[in-house]
Design an enzyme around this catalytic site. Structure first.
Site, short mmCIF file in Angstrom:
data_model
loop_
_atom_site.label_atom_id
_atom_site.label_comp_id
_atom_site.label_asym_id
_atom_site.label_seq_id
_atom_site.Cartn_x
_atom_site.Cartn_y
_atom_site.Cartn_z
N ASN A 209 -10.12 -1.09 -0.95
CA ASN A 209 -8.73 -0.98 -0.97
C ASN A 209 -7.93 -1.55 -2.30
O ASN A 209 -7.99 -2.70 -2.45
CB ASN A 209 -7.94 -1.48 0.38
CG ASN A 209 -6.51 -1.45 0.43
OD1 ASN A 209 -5.77 -0.97 -0.44
ND2 ASN A 209 -5.94 -1.62 1.56
N HIS B 73 -3.90 7.03 1.81
CA HIS B 73 -4.16 5.54 1.13
C HIS B 73 -5.68 5.23 1.71
O HIS B 73 -6.16 5.69 3.04
CB HIS B 73 -2.99 4.68 1.91
CG HIS B 73 -3.36 3.36 1.71
ND1 HIS B 73 -3.67 2.73 0.41
CD2 HIS B 73 -3.48 2.37 2.40
CE1 HIS B 73 -3.92 1.59 0.53
NE2 HIS B 73 -3.96 1.13 1.83
N CYS C 43 0.86 -1.25 -0.01
CA CYS C 43 -0.19 -0.10 -0.02
C CYS C 43 0.91 1.35 -0.07
O CYS C 43 0.36 2.39 -0.05
CB CYS C 43 -0.76 0.14 1.17
SG CYS C 43 -2.02 -1.38 1.23
O1 UT7 Z 1 -3.23 -0.94 4.10
C1 UT7 Z 1 -3.23 -1.67 5.08
C2 UT7 Z 1 -4.28 -2.78 4.72
N1 UT7 Z 1 -5.16 -3.06 6.04
C3 UT7 Z 1 -5.69 -2.39 6.79
O2 UT7 Z 1 -5.26 -1.19 7.02
C4 UT7 Z 1 -6.74 -3.06 7.83
C5 UT7 Z 1 -6.68 -2.40 9.22
N2 UT7 Z 1 -7.67 -3.08 9.89
C6 UT7 Z 1 -9.04 -2.97 9.79
O3 UT7 Z 1 -9.40 -2.20 8.87
C7 UT7 Z 1 -9.77 -3.50 10.91
O4 UT7 Z 1 -9.13 -3.96 11.91
C8 UT7 Z 1 -10.85 -4.48 10.12
C9 UT7 Z 1 -11.80 -3.87 9.43
C10 UT7 Z 1 -9.94 -5.37 9.44
C11 UT7 Z 1 -11.66 -5.25 11.18
O5 UT7 Z 1 -12.41 -3.91 12.22
P1 UT7 Z 1 -12.46 -4.36 13.38
O6 UT7 Z 1 -13.27 -3.19 14.07
O7 UT7 Z 1 -10.94 -4.42 14.18
O8 UT7 Z 1 -13.22 -5.90 13.91
P2 UT7 Z 1 -12.62 -6.83 14.86
O9 UT7 Z 1 -11.43 -7.63 14.02
O10 UT7 Z 1 -12.43 -6.59 16.18
O11 UT7 Z 1 -13.81 -7.82 14.64
C12 UT7 Z 1 -15.16 -7.51 15.57
C13 UT7 Z 1 -15.97 -8.64 15.07
C14 UT7 Z 1 -15.56 -10.07 15.32
O12 UT7 Z 1 -16.72 -10.96 15.97
P3 UT7 Z 1 -16.76 -11.18 17.54
O13 UT7 Z 1 -15.52 -11.96 17.77
O14 UT7 Z 1 -16.75 -9.66 18.22
O15 UT7 Z 1 -17.79 -12.09 17.38
C15 UT7 Z 1 -15.35 -10.57 14.17
O16 UT7 Z 1 -15.28 -11.90 13.85
O17 UT7 Z 1 -16.22 -8.54 13.77
C16 UT7 Z 1 -16.41 -9.78 13.11
N3 UT7 Z 1 -15.95 -9.71 11.62
C17 UT7 Z 1 -17.00 -9.49 10.69
N4 UT7 Z 1 -18.15 -9.57 10.95
C18 UT7 Z 1 -18.90 -9.44 9.68
C19 UT7 Z 1 -14.79 -9.31 11.28
N5 UT7 Z 1 -15.06 -9.44 10.06
C20 UT7 Z 1 -16.22 -9.31 9.71
C21 UT7 Z 1 -17.11 -9.18 8.42
N6 UT7 Z 1 -18.30 -9.16 8.64
N7 UT7 Z 1 -16.52 -8.93 7.18
#
Ligand code: UT7
Length: 351
Positions: A308, A278, A128
């Site tokens: 992204n 980004h 990225c």
């Molecule tokens: O260029 C660099 C590339 N990447 C990034 O910059 C990504 C950086 N990180 C992020 O954008 C975020 O961490 C994410 C969008 C990937 C995840 O968001 P979050 O607010 O950190 O969510 P989380 O991982 O804490 O997950 C919360 C809940 C979990 O369920 P439980 O354990 O609370 O029951 C996940 O399993 O959301 C669940 N979850 C989803 N639910 C529906 C994770 N992905 C999804 C999904 N749809 N796609």
């Protein structure tokens, strides 16, 4: 004094729009199934990432990453009013090259019809952050007189390497396909603020395994020896991410490099027309804006429409908003990026 000027800008996204609602029903061939394949939903995706839809190439082997790059490059060359034969160097940023080697740059060169010229092709792997890394290289090459017409491209096809099951949903919902390109060249000027004014890039390899795709492991012989029917082993096929760690480090890296860019150039937000971060997660960009005190009306995002697209996000976003009439020639942009590696950086340049 020779400075680097942006001569042309172009972008390309595939026609197929995949909404959040449709994404839940797609199988690994991107075919909509009657039942949910991935437990995800529009509300979660929009709330946590800001993404509404993304673009996918057809899943019929008709388009590779260098094809997307070609379409964006042709538009950038047209914008520069320049034939491809004038290009004397290609810098190609991608994490999804056509094949493992050679890099995608030579395929683009050949598709542009300029392979006979023998111009060098650099393939850079800063995910990225590729755009700012590539811009720094191009700026150094041009100011030293090494090359005079550089084509800088970021292009990605993510849709073929995502896990379309609930296990991969945290990564799968984020990414889309697309390409952005710039043509850069020298200009003679005494204005210290003209053209590319600042670039800085950084890396911290201790974060490498917070976001990675193994696919093959050079320490294994043979290095593609996975039993893909084994669900655990199968993870080598898909990007793996510690989302929370990447999120925190992205905010930190982008805030640091944004503030450093302003401090180094003695500029304030009054001197910057647009902030183009980004596009990884709208919440990351909102947090960066809050901490770095960036005026909201100066921020340009496109993650809502494209997700992204890694190396393509910055030129794609600038071109999107230029087509919409917001970005104009001469506008000064501050761009900051963060990606896998970790890698990050910032640039200040005129459109
Ligand atoms: O260029 C660099 C590339 N990447 C990034 O910059 C990504 C950086 N990180 C992020 O954008 C975020 O961490 C994410 C969008 C990937 C995840 O968001 P979050 O607010 O950190 O969510 P989380 O991982 O804490 O997950 C919360 C809940 C979990 O369920 P439980 O354990 O609370 O029951 C996940 O399993 O959301 C669940 N979850 C989803 N639910 C529906 C994770 N992905 C999804 C999904 N749809 N796609």
């Amino acid at each position: 004094m020779i400075r680097t000027k942006l001569l042309g800008l172009g972008s390309y996204v595939p026609e197929r729009v995949v909404t959040n609602e449709e994404l839940a029903y797609l199988d690994e061939h991107h075919v909509r199934q009657p039942t949910v394949q991935t437990e995800t939903n529009d509300e979660w995706i929009q709330k946590r990432t800001g993404i509404r839809e993304r673009r996918y190439v057809p899943n019929d082997r008709s388009q590779s990453t260098s094809d997307l790059a070609l379409l964006a490059s042709k538009r950038a060359l047209e914008d520069a009013d320049m034939p491809a034969s004038d290009i004397d160097c290609i810098i190609f940023g991608t994490l999804s090259p056509d094949i493992h080697f050679p890099g995608a740059g030579v395929f683009l060169q050949q598709k542009l019809g300029i392979s006979g010229k023998g111009c060098p092709c650099f393939d850079i792997r800063q995910q990225c952050s590729s755009f700012v890394y590539g811009l720094q290289m191009a700026d150094a090459f041009i100011r030293t007189g090494m090359y005079k017409r550089i084509l800088l491209v970021g292009a990605e096809i993510h849709s073929h390497s995502l896990d379309y099951t609930t296990r991969g949903r945290d990564v799968m919902v984020l990414f889309g396909d697309g390409a952005g390109a710039m043509v850069l060249g020298p200009m003679e000027t005494d204005d210290p603020c003209a053209g590319i004014m600042h670039t800085s890039v950084h890396a911290d390899g201790s974060g490498a395994f917070d976001l990675y795709l193994k696919m093959f492991d050079i320490t294994h012989a043979p290095y593609l020896d996975y039993d893909f029917s084994d669900r655990e082993v199968n993870s080598a096929r898909y990007p793996q991410m510690d989302g929370k760690r990447v999120f925190l480090n992205a905010v930190r890296g982008m805030v640091m490099s944004t503030n450093a860019a302003l401090a180094k150039t003695n500029l304030t937000w009054d001197d910057i027309t647009w902030f183009v971060p980004h596009q990884a997660n709208l919440r990351i960009n909102e947090k960066v804006a809050e901490v770095a005190k960036i005026p909201n009306e100066k921020i340009l995002n496109t993650i809502q429409f494209y997700g992204n697209t890694t190396a393509a996000t910055v030129p794609l976003t600038i071109d999107h908003w230029r087509k919409a009439g917001k970005v104009k020639r001469g506008d000064r942009i501050l761009s900051s990026v963060f990606g896998s590696g970790y890698t990050w950086g910032a640039a200040i340049f005129q459109v």
